[in-house]
Design a protein around this motif. Structure first.
Motif, short mmCIF file in Angstrom:
data_model
loop_
_atom_site.label_atom_id
_atom_site.label_comp_id
_atom_site.label_asym_id
_atom_site.label_seq_id
_atom_site.Cartn_x
_atom_site.Cartn_y
_atom_site.Cartn_z
N GLY A 1 0.80 -1.22 0.00
CA GLY A 1 0.00 0.00 0.00
C GLY A 1 0.83 1.27 0.00
N ILE A 2 2.03 1.21 -0.59
CA ILE A 2 2.89 2.40 -0.60
C ILE A 2 2.89 3.05 -1.98
CG2 ILE A 2 5.25 3.24 -0.26
CD1 ILE A 2 5.67 1.01 1.75
N LEU A 3 3.43 2.37 -2.98
CA LEU A 3 3.59 2.95 -4.30
C LEU A 3 2.32 2.72 -5.12
CD1 LEU A 3 7.25 1.77 -4.97
CD2 LEU A 3 6.49 3.93 -3.99
N LEU A 4 1.23 3.38 -4.74
CA LEU A 4 -0.05 3.12 -5.37
C LEU A 4 -0.11 3.66 -6.79
CD1 LEU A 4 -2.43 3.88 -2.37
CD2 LEU A 4 -1.74 1.67 -3.26
N GLU A 5 0.54 4.77 -7.05
CA GLU A 5 0.55 5.31 -8.41
C GLU A 5 1.26 4.34 -9.35
OE1 GLU A 5 2.00 7.28 -11.94
OE2 GLU A 5 3.27 6.58 -10.29
N ARG A 6 2.38 3.79 -8.90
CA ARG A 6 3.08 2.82 -9.73
C ARG A 6 2.30 1.52 -9.84
NH1 ARG A 6 8.61 -0.59 -8.80
NH2 ARG A 6 8.40 -1.71 -10.77
N ALA A 7 1.63 1.10 -8.76
CA ALA A 7 0.83 -0.12 -8.80
C ALA A 7 -0.25 -0.01 -9.87
CB ALA A 7 0.20 -0.37 -7.43
N ALA A 8 -0.86 1.17 -10.00
CA ALA A 8 -1.88 1.35 -11.04
C ALA A 8 -1.26 1.22 -12.43
CB ALA A 8 -2.53 2.72 -10.87
N ARG A 9 -0.06 1.77 -12.61
CA ARG A 9 0.61 1.65 -13.91
C ARG A 9 0.95 0.20 -14.22
NH1 ARG A 9 5.34 3.56 -13.84
NH2 ARG A 9 5.52 4.60 -11.81
N GLU A 10 1.45 -0.51 -13.22
CA GLU A 10 1.81 -1.92 -13.44
C GLU A 10 0.56 -2.75 -13.71
OE1 GLU A 10 4.73 -2.78 -13.89
OE2 GLU A 10 6.08 -1.52 -12.74
N ALA A 11 -0.55 -2.42 -13.07
CA ALA A 11 -1.81 -3.13 -13.33
C ALA A 11 -2.27 -2.88 -14.76
CB ALA A 11 -2.88 -2.69 -12.34
N GLY A 12 -2.10 -1.66 -15.25
CA GLY A 12 -2.45 -1.37 -16.64
C GLY A 12 -1.61 -2.18 -17.61
N GLU A 13 -0.32 -2.34 -17.31
CA GLU A 13 0.55 -3.15 -18.15
C GLU A 13 0.14 -4.61 -18.11
OE1 GLU A 13 3.69 -4.37 -20.62
OE2 GLU A 13 2.70 -2.43 -20.28
N LEU A 14 -0.23 -5.11 -16.94
CA LEU A 14 -0.68 -6.50 -16.82
C LEU A 14 -1.99 -6.70 -17.58
CD1 LEU A 14 -0.43 -9.33 -15.69
CD2 LEU A 14 -1.46 -8.51 -13.55
N SER A 15 -2.88 -5.73 -17.52
CA SER A 15 -4.13 -5.83 -18.27
C SER A 15 -3.86 -5.93 -19.76
CB SER A 15 -5.02 -4.62 -17.96
OG SER A 15 -6.23 -4.70 -18.66
N ARG A 16 -2.88 -5.18 -20.23
CA ARG A 16 -2.52 -5.25 -21.66
C ARG A 16 -1.99 -6.63 -22.02
NH1 ARG A 16 1.75 -5.25 -24.70
NH2 ARG A 16 3.17 -5.12 -22.91
N LEU A 17 -1.16 -7.20 -21.13
CA LEU A 17 -0.60 -8.53 -21.40
C LEU A 17 -1.70 -9.59 -21.41
CD1 LEU A 17 2.62 -8.35 -19.18
CD2 LEU A 17 2.53 -8.36 -21.66
N LEU A 18 -2.68 -9.44 -20.50
CA LEU A 18 -3.74 -10.44 -20.40
C LEU A 18 -4.73 -10.34 -21.55
CD1 LEU A 18 -4.46 -10.30 -16.57
CD2 LEU A 18 -3.31 -12.13 -17.81
N SER A 19 -4.70 -9.26 -22.30
CA SER A 19 -5.59 -9.11 -23.45
C SER A 19 -5.07 -9.81 -24.68
CB SER A 19 -5.80 -7.61 -23.75
OG SER A 19 -6.37 -6.96 -22.65
N GLY A 20 -4.05 -10.64 -24.51
CA GLY A 20 -3.43 -11.35 -25.63
C GLY A 20 -4.16 -12.61 -26.00
N SER A 21 -3.39 -13.65 -26.22
CA SER A 21 -3.95 -14.88 -26.79
C SER A 21 -4.89 -15.61 -25.84
CB SER A 21 -2.81 -15.82 -27.20
OG SER A 21 -1.98 -16.10 -26.07
N GLU A 22 -4.68 -15.50 -24.50
CA GLU A 22 -5.51 -16.24 -23.55
C GLU A 22 -6.65 -15.40 -23.00
OE1 GLU A 22 -3.12 -17.84 -20.49
OE2 GLU A 22 -1.84 -19.02 -21.81
N ALA A 23 -6.94 -14.28 -23.65
CA ALA A 23 -7.94 -13.36 -23.11
C ALA A 23 -9.33 -13.98 -23.06
CB ALA A 23 -7.98 -12.08 -23.93
N GLY A 24 -9.65 -14.88 -23.98
CA GLY A 24 -10.99 -15.43 -24.03
C GLY A 24 -11.19 -16.67 -23.20
N THR A 25 -10.15 -17.24 -22.63
CA THR A 25 -10.31 -18.43 -21.80
C THR A 25 -10.93 -18.07 -20.46
OG1 THR A 25 -8.13 -18.23 -20.78
CG2 THR A 25 -8.26 -19.42 -22.89
N GLU A 26 -11.45 -19.08 -19.77
CA GLU A 26 -12.09 -18.83 -18.47
C GLU A 26 -11.10 -18.24 -17.48
OE1 GLU A 26 -14.55 -21.28 -15.03
OE2 GLU A 26 -14.21 -22.18 -17.00
N THR A 27 -9.88 -18.81 -17.44
CA THR A 27 -8.86 -18.28 -16.54
C THR A 27 -8.46 -16.87 -16.93
OG1 THR A 27 -8.02 -20.52 -16.20
CG2 THR A 27 -6.56 -18.70 -15.61
N GLY A 28 -8.33 -16.63 -18.23
CA GLY A 28 -7.96 -15.30 -18.70
C GLY A 28 -9.00 -14.26 -18.36
#
Length: 719
Positions: free
Chosen positions: A269-296
């Motif tokens: 709960g410290i670097l919240l601004e950076r956590a939001a940026r890293e979450a945005g990057e992870l969201s971009r990665l998850l929108s790839g090939s496995e985005a439509g699977t149940e786990t994705g």
């Protein structure tokens, strides 16, 4: 530059020139003195060894000045002159320090003979020190780069590299924490001395490995004790992610590594601004090939929710709402096809979070409806028996949010009762009153008490709970500073400005680093409380300047609850400063931005201040109209015994008394003085509330209100 500094600089330059070409045991003071170049009425002139020793006191200082001069020359030729920016990651921060030390290592390789000479001289003993009659204390040196180098040399230390390392160390530390004043300089001096010894004793080592080893020492010895051991997890996660990227970008391995980086940031709960940026990057990665699977789909839903939470705490409400809406859309459209039960749970979470955004935006009535929907959905899966389950955990979080929303909407009696129920439920199920989640519920209860006109009880609860939470979390994290701001607001309600200033000025929340990396919103709330306390402390001019600056900073932001609270506080200070016209103009802007139902307590404060402005301007009719509108806010859900409504009643009673009118004073003051408990088990104003004390004083002065005489109490020991 003072005359002494110019002399020390010239001596350092001359000593460096001599020591580069002469063995240390053959260097004579006369040689160095004759090489000194100082302008004396246009002539350089020769100086003696006596003059030289009178300036440097010992050979240790002489060689320290020589090394300092030589390194400054080398750094000017090879190092970046600009101040380094704060790195974007911990790995970058460590690399930044390594690169700074690499320059030091290259200097040792380039000036190997000089550094060996300095090593011989730094342990030398001055003749004056050998004499028992010599001066016992160290000489006086100027507070400058040359003066610090001379003082360290006298003590047998080398800080020639400290000026080069200090800004780099400061920038690197700011990537993960807020270093205290002077910390970077102290680290740089210790690292400079260590680097000199290590590099001089290992003249043939590979410079990149030497720099990396010294950087690792700084990390383990200085940064971890300051920031906390949590950065070890972040360091490992970042390096694993970098390794996964080198193996191929956009892969599932990179997404898994990115998720670990996000988790290590959110857990603290410290670097919240950076956590939001890293979450945005992870969201971009998850929108790839496995985005439509149940786990994705589940992963994308989770990441959008976590990104929204980080943005909500940081204060970017628009982006937070977008994240939660995206999570809700994924749950209701894509997850629902594969797993309707999970989709319902994810949708309830999204509605809960969207409700919290609305509350923070200044729309608590609408937010309370969304949170109530989520609570109803989560109540179906919560275990009614004792014990802890994931369904109950989700339900109690929503119940806590519902209590907060009710309080912020002006239903303080209902909100306080709900907050007490959450505390009792958590303590019964978790057993340990010191459990961090029980403590969190007690903090929410303290906030509800504060809004319900019970500041002394709120202060006690917030102090105790805040102290417990501070023992469990890092001092720069969001929640300990949240607790500090709430305690400051309680002290402000009790009209104790010195306590407010003492609390806030020793906390990280007022620092610009906190605003940039942790929570801009909480930083702004702290600035408002600090300005109000400053004004109460009889310096309204400084408070007015501080709030005007904050208002300008927020001028481009949408008029949410934070922006409007800043403007209301600005109007209040303008009124205290005797400028009722300016306060009226500020409040007119606030009223134009308010919505219905919007934020009933916020609208109540606006009307309360507007009435006071009209009183100050002598317009009794307008003031009476504002107070009538204030009383009419009960139709928007505001409790009839809300402290803001009671404050309006007191203002009307005080105005009547000052103008010589006594009609209706008893009706106006009776609700303030009534000690009968309300539905939450307490009177409308808690004992010690400043408004209660003012009302009692007015009732006593006017004689129009007959105060109830409490029964006489006798201490049994004295009976």
């Amino acid at each position: 530059m003072s005359a002494q500094e110019r002399r020390l600089s010239a001596i350092g330059e001359a000593a460096a020139g001599v020591l580069r070409h002469t063995d240390y045991h053959l260097v004579r003071a006369e040689d160095v003195a004759s090489a000194v170049r100082l302008s004396r009425e246009g002539q350089s002139g020769r100086r003696s060894a006596v003059w030289l020793y009178n300036e440097v006191k010992s050979r240790r200082v002489l060689v320290a000045l020589a090394l300092h001069h030589a390194f400054v020359e080398f750094a000017d030729r090879n190092g970046p002159p600009e101040r380094p920016a704060t790195p974007g990651s911990l790995v970058e921060a460590r690399d930044l320090v390594t690169q700074a030390l690499l320059l030091v290592a290259r200097f040792h390789r380039a000036e190997a003979f000089l550094t060996q000479q300095v090593q011989l001289g730094i342990g030398d003993i001055a003749t004056s020190e050998k004499r028992q009659s010599g001066p016992q204390g160290p000489p006086s040196w100027p507070d400058s780069a040359m003066g610090r180098a001379a003082a360290a040399g006298w003590a047998g230390r080398v800080v020639a590299y400290a000026d080069h390392l200090a800004p780099v160390i400061s920038a690197a530390a700011h990537a993960v924490c807020l270093p205290p004043l002077g910390w970077a300089r102290a680290c740089a001096e210790k690292l400079s001395d260590l680097a000199f010894d290590a590099l001089t004793d290992d003249p043939d080592g590979p410079v990149d490995r030497q720099a990396a080893a010294l950087s690792a020492h700084w990390y383990e010895r200085h940064l971890i004790p300051l920031a906390g051991t949590w950065i070890n997890d972040l360091d490992v996660a970042e390096r694993a992610r970098d390794a996964a990227r080198r193996g191929g970008e956009g892969t599932s391995a990179e997404a898994d590594a990115q998720a670990n980086v996000l988790r290590s940031l959110l857990d603290t709960g410290i670097l919240l601004e950076r956590a939001a940026r890293e979450a945005g990057e992870l969201s971009r990665l998850l929108s790839g090939s496995e985005a439509g699977t149940e786990t994705g789909l589940r992963s994308r839903c989770d990441v959008q929710s976590r990104m929204g939470l980080a943005l909500l705490r940081y204060g970017d409400l628009d982006a937070a709402r977008a994240g939660f809406e995206s999570s809700l859309e994924i749950a209701e459209t894509e997850v629902k096809i594969n797993d309707p039960e999970s989709a319902a749970s994810y949708a309830a979470r999204a509605r809960h979070n969207l409700g919290e955004v609305l509350v923070e935006e200044g729309r608590p009535v609408e937010g309370a409806r969304l949170i109530e929907e989520a609570r109803s959905a989560r109540a179906k899966g919560a275990d009614a028996a004792t014990g802890v389950s994931s369904a109950w955990r989700r339900f109690t979080l929503t119940a806590q949010a519902a209590a907060r929303a009710a309080t912020r909407a002006g239903r303080v009696a209902d909100g306080l009762a709900q907050a007490e129920a959450v505390v009792a439920d958590r303590q019964a199920r978790l057993g340990d009153p010191g459990d961090i989640n029980v403590v969190a519920a007690r903090v929410s209860l303290g906030e509800a008490l504060l809004e319900a006109g019970q500041p002394i009880e709120a202060r006690h609860l917030l102090q105790e709970a805040g102290r417990q939470r501070a023992d469990l979390l890092q001092p720069t994290a969001y929640w300990p500073n949240h607790d500090t701001v709430r305690m400051a607001q309680a002290e402000l309600a009790l009209r104790d400005p010195s306590a407010v200033l003492r609390l806030l000025e020793r906390a990280p929340v007022l620092d610009d680093w906190f605003a940039a990396h942790v929570s801009f919103r909480l930083w702004a709330e702290a600035r408002v409380a600090h300005a109000l306390a400053t004004a109460l402390g009889e310096d309204p001019g400084a408070a007015l300047d501080a709030l005007s600056e904050l208002a300008v900073l927020l001028a481009a932001a949408p008029p949410d609850a934070l922006v409007l609270s800043v403007r209301r506080a600005l109007a209040e200070i303008q009124l205290w400063n005797g400028d009722a016209a300016a306060a009226t103009a500020t409040l007119k802007e606030v009223r134009a931005a308010e919505t219905d139902p919007g934020d009933p307590p916020g609208r109540a404060r606006t009307l309360l201040l507007a009435a006071r402005c009209e009183d100050a301007r002598g317009d009794e009719g307008a003031a009476r109209g504002h107070r009538a509108a204030l009383a009419g806010l009960t139709a928007s859900g505001l409790d009839a015994a809300h402290p803001l409504l009671l404050e309006g009643r007191y203002d009307e009673a005080a105005h009547r008394f000052e103008t010589g009118r006594f009609d209706g004073l008893d009706d106006l003051l009776a609700p303030l003085l009534d000690r009968a408990p309300l539905s939450h088990g307490r009177p409308s104003l808690g004992d010690g509330h400043p408004l209660l004390l003012r009302a009692a004083t007015l009732a006593d002065r006017s004689g129009a209100v007959r105060l109830p005489r409490p029964p006489r109490q006798v201490l049994w020991e004295d009976a």
